[in-house]
Design a protein around this motif. Structure first.
Motif, mmCIF file in Angstrom:
data_model
loop_
_atom_site.group_PDB
_atom_site.id
_atom_site.type_symbol
_atom_site.label_atom_id
_atom_site.label_comp_id
_atom_site.label_asym_id
_atom_site.label_seq_id
_atom_site.Cartn_x
_atom_site.Cartn_y
_atom_site.Cartn_z
ATOM 1 N N GLY A 54 -3.058 -5.822 -4.142
ATOM 2 C CA GLY A 54 -3.888 -5.300 -5.523
ATOM 3 C C GLY A 54 -5.748 -4.763 -4.701
ATOM 4 O O GLY A 54 -6.170 -4.348 -5.031
ATOM 5 N N ARG A 55 -5.553 -5.422 -2.976
ATOM 6 C CA ARG A 55 -7.435 -4.986 -2.830
ATOM 7 C C ARG A 55 -7.142 -3.480 -1.796
ATOM 8 O O ARG A 55 -7.599 -3.754 -0.925
ATOM 9 C CB ARG A 55 -7.829 -6.062 -2.275
ATOM 10 C CG ARG A 55 -7.639 -6.964 -2.958
ATOM 11 C CD ARG A 55 -8.238 -8.411 -2.192
ATOM 12 N NE ARG A 55 -8.315 -9.170 -1.811
ATOM 13 C CZ ARG A 55 -7.013 -10.497 -1.266
ATOM 14 N NH1 ARG A 55 -6.627 -10.888 -2.980
ATOM 15 N NH2 ARG A 55 -6.515 -10.719 -0.764
ATOM 16 N N THR A 60 -3.558 -8.236 3.945
ATOM 17 C CA THR A 60 -5.276 -8.317 4.114
ATOM 18 C C THR A 60 -5.977 -7.801 5.271
ATOM 19 O O THR A 60 -7.270 -7.747 5.008
ATOM 20 C CB THR A 60 -5.744 -10.380 3.982
ATOM 21 O OG1 THR A 60 -5.247 -10.888 3.011
ATOM 22 C CG2 THR A 60 -6.831 -10.946 4.589
ATOM 23 N N SER A 92 -1.578 -7.818 -10.084
ATOM 24 C CA SER A 92 -2.404 -7.582 -9.064
ATOM 25 C C SER A 92 -2.228 -6.211 -8.748
ATOM 26 O O SER A 92 -3.265 -5.032 -8.431
ATOM 27 C CB SER A 92 -3.061 -7.963 -8.217
ATOM 28 O OG SER A 92 -2.346 -8.385 -7.085
ATOM 29 N N PRO A 124 2.300 -9.964 -2.107
ATOM 30 C CA PRO A 124 1.150 -10.936 -1.946
ATOM 31 C C PRO A 124 0.198 -10.527 -3.156
ATOM 32 O O PRO A 124 0.083 -8.913 -2.854
ATOM 33 C CB PRO A 124 0.247 -11.263 -0.615
ATOM 34 C CG PRO A 124 1.105 -9.798 0.179
ATOM 35 C CD PRO A 124 2.073 -9.568 -0.651
ATOM 36 N N ASN A 125 -0.980 -11.469 -3.367
ATOM 37 C CA ASN A 125 -1.676 -10.706 -4.522
ATOM 38 C C ASN A 125 -2.717 -9.989 -3.453
ATOM 39 O O ASN A 125 -3.709 -9.004 -4.166
ATOM 40 C CB ASN A 125 -2.676 -11.852 -5.122
ATOM 41 C CG ASN A 125 -1.659 -12.431 -6.036
ATOM 42 O OD1 ASN A 125 -0.449 -11.901 -7.009
ATOM 43 N ND2 ASN A 125 -1.924 -14.073 -6.708
ATOM 44 N N SER A 126 -3.066 -10.117 -1.908
ATOM 45 C CA SER A 126 -3.960 -8.753 -1.488
ATOM 46 C C SER A 126 -3.194 -7.601 -1.985
ATOM 47 O O SER A 126 -4.040 -6.584 -1.367
ATOM 48 C CB SER A 126 -3.538 -9.604 -0.322
ATOM 49 O OG SER A 126 -2.526 -9.967 0.196
ATOM 50 N N ASN A 158 -4.086 -3.218 -10.043
ATOM 51 C CA ASN A 158 -5.363 -2.644 -9.592
ATOM 52 C C ASN A 158 -5.968 -1.391 -8.806
ATOM 53 O O ASN A 158 -6.630 -0.838 -8.669
ATOM 54 C CB ASN A 158 -6.157 -4.026 -9.071
ATOM 55 C CG ASN A 158 -5.715 -5.456 -9.504
ATOM 56 O OD1 ASN A 158 -6.029 -4.945 -11.142
ATOM 57 N ND2 ASN A 158 -6.384 -6.666 -8.608
ATOM 58 N N PRO A 216 3.556 -8.738 -8.493
ATOM 59 C CA PRO A 216 2.314 -9.370 -8.254
ATOM 60 C C PRO A 216 1.489 -8.539 -9.561
ATOM 61 O O PRO A 216 1.318 -7.415 -9.338
ATOM 62 C CB PRO A 216 1.508 -9.431 -7.504
ATOM 63 C CG PRO A 216 1.997 -8.737 -6.150
ATOM 64 C CD PRO A 216 3.532 -8.721 -7.053
ATOM 65 N N GLU A 231 1.236 -5.777 -17.094
ATOM 66 C CA GLU A 231 0.053 -4.976 -16.300
ATOM 67 C C GLU A 231 0.171 -3.349 -15.561
ATOM 68 O O GLU A 231 -0.595 -2.669 -15.242
ATOM 69 C CB GLU A 231 -0.458 -5.792 -15.346
ATOM 70 C CG GLU A 231 -1.768 -7.096 -15.627
ATOM 71 C CD GLU A 231 -0.530 -8.296 -16.347
ATOM 72 O OE1 GLU A 231 -0.502 -9.007 -16.674
ATOM 73 O OE2 GLU A 231 0.642 -7.810 -16.260
ATOM 74 N N ASP A 277 1.620 -11.427 3.592
ATOM 75 C CA ASP A 277 -0.336 -12.048 3.223
ATOM 76 C C ASP A 277 -1.290 -11.401 4.291
ATOM 77 O O ASP A 277 -2.058 -10.394 4.295
ATOM 78 C CB ASP A 277 -0.313 -12.949 2.485
ATOM 79 C CG ASP A 277 -1.850 -12.765 2.245
ATOM 80 O OD1 ASP A 277 -2.260 -12.275 1.773
ATOM 81 O OD2 ASP A 277 -2.861 -13.516 2.974
#
Length: 637
Positions: free
Chosen positions: A296-297, A269, A319, A292-294, A322, A317, A343, A265
């Motif tokens: 997706g960013r 990040t 995410s 990690p969900n991060s 995205n 995940p 998704e 993560d």
């Protein structure tokens, strides 16, 4: 310290200028021509005659690959790209003191890079890619303070990267030293080159950590150091200060993730600051942790994520969906489990999805089909169960589909016939049942292989397979298929491999097999085939592997072609075969007369002749007896 470096460079300059050829105070097109002709004399091979017009009678500015500045009457560029030239690089090229560009890309030059090249003070572009140059990178190149691009990629250079090179060549923008044998650490002096936008050091033997000074190159777009032996934690502090980064390739190093290789993560990040990131490659490092969900960013521009071979566990995940521009997602060879999130179907630009060699144990999502650009789908070597979704037929652009080595059951969906662009289809090593759907004939673009082996398929071989004219391999082995091998198989003219072994096929092999001129391997072992072995197989000059074992073939093994190189292993378990193959019974020299046609003909002739002779004897004897009776009556009278 700075004073020592200056003294070193001045001393280096003096040594270069006072060694070898005397320093020429006056340079002109004539001296440039002499330097180029001296270079030509070191060429040992010019297969394409690219230097044919390099002659004393020809204007030097008309030499192939030479560009002049007519105003200043000097040679400014020497460009010989992919010419096949071989030989050593002549130190006399250093007399081309007005040279701005030396580009000798993709040739066969060997030996060292001459240290004398440091005299080329106006040189901006030094490109010697894809040759056979060896030795170390000369320290003297540090004197080329006007260099903006240097590419020595794809040679055999060894030793360390000179720190002085980055100390003095501060105008560098593009550096490519990839695919060599360079060792040692990446010099921290790289921070003296703030304008670098591309740094390629991949495929070497570099060690240590990435120097933090790289962050001075705040405009860096490309950082590729994969396939080295770099260590330390993933450089989150470095990437967080490179906001313009487009390409980050760290794969196949000895780096670890944060928290002792358990936490991805923090790194993902920090990557969120790289809002323009297009490619992220972190493969083959055993990073551990979970996704990690991060992730997706990472930005809407990200198109490639390569995270294979990392022992990443847990689930994918949602995410990840995205990343709307994602084209290539490779999560092969990890410990991922759970389900594939629905998704992901939002990734409308996805072209390659690789999830093989993981621990997925759910069903393949029924709505898995709406990927309009997907060309490669690899879900092999997992524990996927249930049926193959009909929706996979919506993958109209898929060319490679691998669902092999799972626990899939049920019938092969006829909808797969809609995937008309398939080159490779592998459904092997599952628990599929039912018949092979005739719709398979619509897959006429299959050019590589069709593998349905090691399932529980039944029914006859579909004659529609004969329409696959471009397929190279067909493997239907280890099923419950029945019926015969149809003669129309010869229509698959590109076939190199046929494997129908371990089924329940019956009948005779067709003579038309001999028309498969490209066939290299033919295996029908473990069936119930009978009759004679087709002699036509000996016409196939490419055939190198033949397995007819454990069937019911009879008669003599043919001679010629493949049969001259086979062993008894190709014919084991056929108890009524004979021939000259070692380990196989020799055919008897004399046939059993009572079983031959010749015997019947001879028997009929002998009987006929015997009957004729018998009748003739009887007639003669009857006449003699009659004559004797007549004579007796006459005597009595």
């Amino acid at each position: 310290m700075a004073c020592k470096k200056t003294m070193f460079l001045l001393l280096l300059q003096y040594m270069v200028l006072t060694s070898g050829q005397p320093f020429l105070e006056h340079h002109s097109l004539d001296t440039d021509k002499e330097a180029l002709l001296a270079f030509k004399r070191t060429i040992t091979s010019d297969p394409n005659s690219k230097l044919a017009n390099w002659k004393g009678t020809v204007d030097v500015c008309n030499f192939t690959g030479v560009i002049c500045d007519k105003k200043h009457q000097r040679v400014t560029q020497l460009i010989l790209y992919r010419t096949g030239l071989a030989g050593r690089l002549s130190p006399l090229l250093s007399n081309l003191t007005a040279l701005h560009a030396l580009k000798l890309i993709e040739n066969q030059f060997f030996g060292i890079i001459p240290p004398e090249f440091s005299s080329l003070r106006h040189l901006r572009h030094l490109l010697l890619d894809l040759n056979n140059l060896d030795g170390s990178i000369p320290e003297s190149l540090a004197l080329l303070s006007n260099l903006t691009s240097v590419s020595l990629m794809g040679n055999k250079l060894s030793g360390t990267i000179p720190a002085s090179f980055f100390s003095n060549c501060t105008l560098l923008k593009n550096v490519d030293l990839g695919a060599n044998f360079l060792t040692g650490k990446i010099p921290k002096e790289i921070g003296n080159c703030p304008d670098i936008w591309s740094l390629n050091l991949y495929s070497n033997q570099l060690t240590g950590e990435l120097p933090v000074s790289i962050t001075n190159a705040s405009q860096l777009l490309n950082l590729d150091v994969e396939y080295n032996q770099l260590s330390g934690e993933l450089p989150l502090e470095i990437v967080g200060k490179l906001p313009e980064l487009l390409y980050l390739h760290l794969s196949y190093n000895n780096m670890i993730s944060q928290s002792h290789n358990t936490n991805l993560d923090p790194f993902f990040t920090s990557l969120a600051n790289c809002t323009h990131l297009v490619e992220l490659e972190l493969a083959g490092m055993g990073l551990g942790g979970t996704l990690p969900n991060s992730i997706g960013r990472l930005g809407v521009n990200l198109s490639n994520i390569l995270l294979q071979e990392n022992q990443i566990s847990g689930s994918i995940p949602p995410s990840l969906a995205n990343l709307s521009s994602l084209v290539w997602l490779n999560l092969t060879s990890n410990l991922l489990n759970g389900t594939i999130p629905s998704e992901l179907t939002r990734l409308s630009h996805l072209e390659q999805l690789l999830l093989s060699h993981n621990c997925f144990s759910s069903a393949i999502p029924a709505a898995f089909g709406p990927f309009p650009h997907l060309g490669l789908l690899d879900l092999s070597y997992n524990r996927f169960s249930g049926k193959i979704p009909e929706s996979l037929g919506n993958l109209v652009r898929v060319t490679l589909l691998f669902l092999n080595n799972n626990l899939l059951s049920g019938a092969i969906p006829p909808s797969l016939g809609q995937c008309t662009n398939l080159n490779k289809l592998d459904l092997s090593h599952n628990r599929l049942t039912g018949r092979i759907p005739p719709e398979i004939s619509a897959l006429r673009e299959i050019r590589i292989f069709l593998n349905l082996s090691h399932n529980r398929l039944e029914g006859p071989l579909p004659i529609e397979l004969s329409k696959l004219e471009n397929v190279l391999e067909i493997d239907l082995s280890s099923n419950n298929l029945s019926g015969s091998v149809f003669p129309q198989i010869s229509s698959c003219i590109a076939l190199k491999t046929i494997n129908f072994s371990h089924n329940s096929l019956q009948g005779q092999l067709p003579d038309s097999l001999g028309d498969l001129k490209n066939l290299e391997s033919f295996d029908v072992s473990g069936n119930y085939l009978s009759g004679k072995i087709p002699t036509s197989l000996n016409k196939i000059q490419t055939l190198t592997f033949l397995n007819l074992s454990f069937n019911n073939f009879v008669g003599m093994i043919p001679a010629g072609g493949i049969f001259n190189s086979t062993t008894n292993l190709s014919f084991m378990g056929n108890h009524y075969l004979c021939g000259s193959v070692s380990g196989i019974p020799i055919c008897p020299l004399h046939r059993h007369w009572f079983r031959s046609r010749m015997f019947l003909v001879t028997f009929c002739v002998v009987i006929s002749v015997s009957a004729f002779l018998g009748a003739t004897i009887c007639v003669i004897g009857f006449r003699r007896i009659k004559g004797m009776f007549s004579s007796g009556k006459d005597l009595k009278q």
